[in-house]
Design a protein around this motif. Structure first.
Motif, PDB file in Angstrom:
ATOM      1  N   GLU A   1      69.884  43.378 106.236  1.00  0.00           N
ATOM      2  CA  GLU A   1      68.552  42.775 106.417  1.00  0.00           C
ATOM      3  C   GLU A   1      68.362  42.886 108.293  1.00  0.00           C
ATOM      4  OE1 GLU A   1      65.554  39.219 105.987  1.00  0.00           O
ATOM      5  OE2 GLU A   1      67.416  39.336 104.820  1.00  0.00           O
ATOM      6  N   LEU A   2      69.510  42.222 108.869  1.00  0.00           N
ATOM      7  CA  LEU A   2      69.435  42.068 110.449  1.00  0.00           C
ATOM      8  C   LEU A   2      69.375  43.421 110.852  1.00  0.00           C
ATOM      9  CD1 LEU A   2      69.719  40.427 112.646  1.00  0.00           C
ATOM     10  CD2 LEU A   2      72.350  40.544 112.460  1.00  0.00           C
ATOM     11  N   ALA A   3      70.207  44.402 110.365  1.00  0.00           N
ATOM     12  CA  ALA A   3      69.971  45.535 111.055  1.00  0.00           C
ATOM     13  C   ALA A   3      68.549  46.581 110.934  1.00  0.00           C
ATOM     14  CB  ALA A   3      70.935  46.661 110.282  1.00  0.00           C
ATOM     15  N   LYS A   4      68.009  46.279 109.694  1.00  0.00           N
ATOM     16  CA  LYS A   4      66.639  46.780 109.215  1.00  0.00           C
ATOM     17  C   LYS A   4      65.804  45.879 110.416  1.00  0.00           C
ATOM     18  CE  LYS A   4      63.681  47.408 105.677  1.00  0.00           C
ATOM     19  NZ  LYS A   4      63.179  47.645 104.245  1.00  0.00           N
ATOM     20  N   ARG A   5      65.897  44.750 110.634  1.00  0.00           N
ATOM     21  CA  ARG A   5      64.842  43.983 111.389  1.00  0.00           C
ATOM     22  C   ARG A   5      64.831  44.296 112.837  1.00  0.00           C
ATOM     23  NH1 ARG A   5      64.141  38.025 108.981  1.00  0.00           N
ATOM     24  NH2 ARG A   5      62.880  37.953 110.661  1.00  0.00           N
ATOM     25  N   SER A   6      66.258  44.186 113.067  1.00  0.00           N
ATOM     26  CA  SER A   6      66.552  44.603 114.657  1.00  0.00           C
ATOM     27  C   SER A   6      66.269  46.070 115.127  1.00  0.00           C
ATOM     28  CB  SER A   6      68.139  44.257 115.022  1.00  0.00           C
ATOM     29  OG  SER A   6      68.873  44.726 114.262  1.00  0.00           O
ATOM     30  N   GLY A   7      66.449  46.987 114.078  1.00  0.00           N
ATOM     31  CA  GLY A   7      66.275  48.289 114.402  1.00  0.00           C
ATOM     32  C   GLY A   7      67.609  48.972 114.910  1.00  0.00           C
ATOM     33  N   MET A   8      68.646  48.058 114.727  1.00  0.00           N
ATOM     34  CA  MET A   8      70.148  48.597 115.257  1.00  0.00           C
ATOM     35  C   MET A   8      71.083  48.801 114.037  1.00  0.00           C
ATOM     36  SD  MET A   8      71.106  45.681 118.052  1.00  0.00           S
ATOM     37  CE  MET A   8      70.336  45.592 119.721  1.00  0.00           C
ATOM     38  N   ALA A   9      71.948  49.613 114.081  1.00  0.00           N
ATOM     39  CA  ALA A   9      72.938  50.083 112.992  1.00  0.00           C
ATOM     40  C   ALA A   9      73.730  48.730 112.733  1.00  0.00           C
ATOM     41  CB  ALA A   9      73.633  51.164 113.465  1.00  0.00           C
TER      42      ALA A   9
END
Length: 140
Positions: free
Chosen positions: A5-13
């Motif tokens: 979820e953090l990856a999705k929300r931040s746009g980072m892998a």
């Protein structure tokens, strides 16, 4: 929140998030009983700061120096000093780039000013002589 979820929300892998965590830029996530990382909401803000700082030209080491352990506890004076140093570095780089650009444009104009009846070899000699360089290299 979990790393996905953090990856999705931040746009980072997720791998980038784990990398920043391993380098001490992102505080270690707590672990759930199943072993999954559990990141606090502030992790999203920290990742945004890291991304924006990298885009502004800060190295990871520089970011680590100014990024507080507690995102709400910035060291005001140290942060301003670091930001001002980065602005000075950018200005110095801009000056060097402007000099490089002017030099290359002068070189282009010199090469491009070849008389129509002059072949490439003689133009190269003319350019080299204008630059104070002796040589027999060819330029068109």
């Amino acid at each position: 929140m979990k790393i996905g979820e953090l990856a999705k929300r931040s746009g980072m892998a997720a791998s980038a998030i784990r990398f920043y965590e391993s380098r001490g830029l992102l505080p270690l996530a707590s672990r759930q009983t199943n072993g999954y990382r559990d990141y606090p909401p502030e992790a999203l803000a920290v990742l945004a700061i890291i991304r924006d700082a990298q885009q502004a030209g800060f190295s990871l080491a520089e970011i680590k120096q100014i990024l507080p352990a507690d995102i709400t506890a910035w060291q005001h004076d140290a942060l301003l000093a670091t930001l001002r140093r980065k602005v000075a570095e950018i200005e110095a780089l801009q000056a060097r780039l402007a000099q490089n650009k002017a030099h290359i444009q002068s070189l282009i104009a010199l090469i491009d000013a070849r008389p129509q009846d002059m072949d490439c070899k003689h133009n190269a000699a003319r350019v080299m002589a204008s630059l104070g360089i002796a040589g027999d290299k060819q330029a068109g």
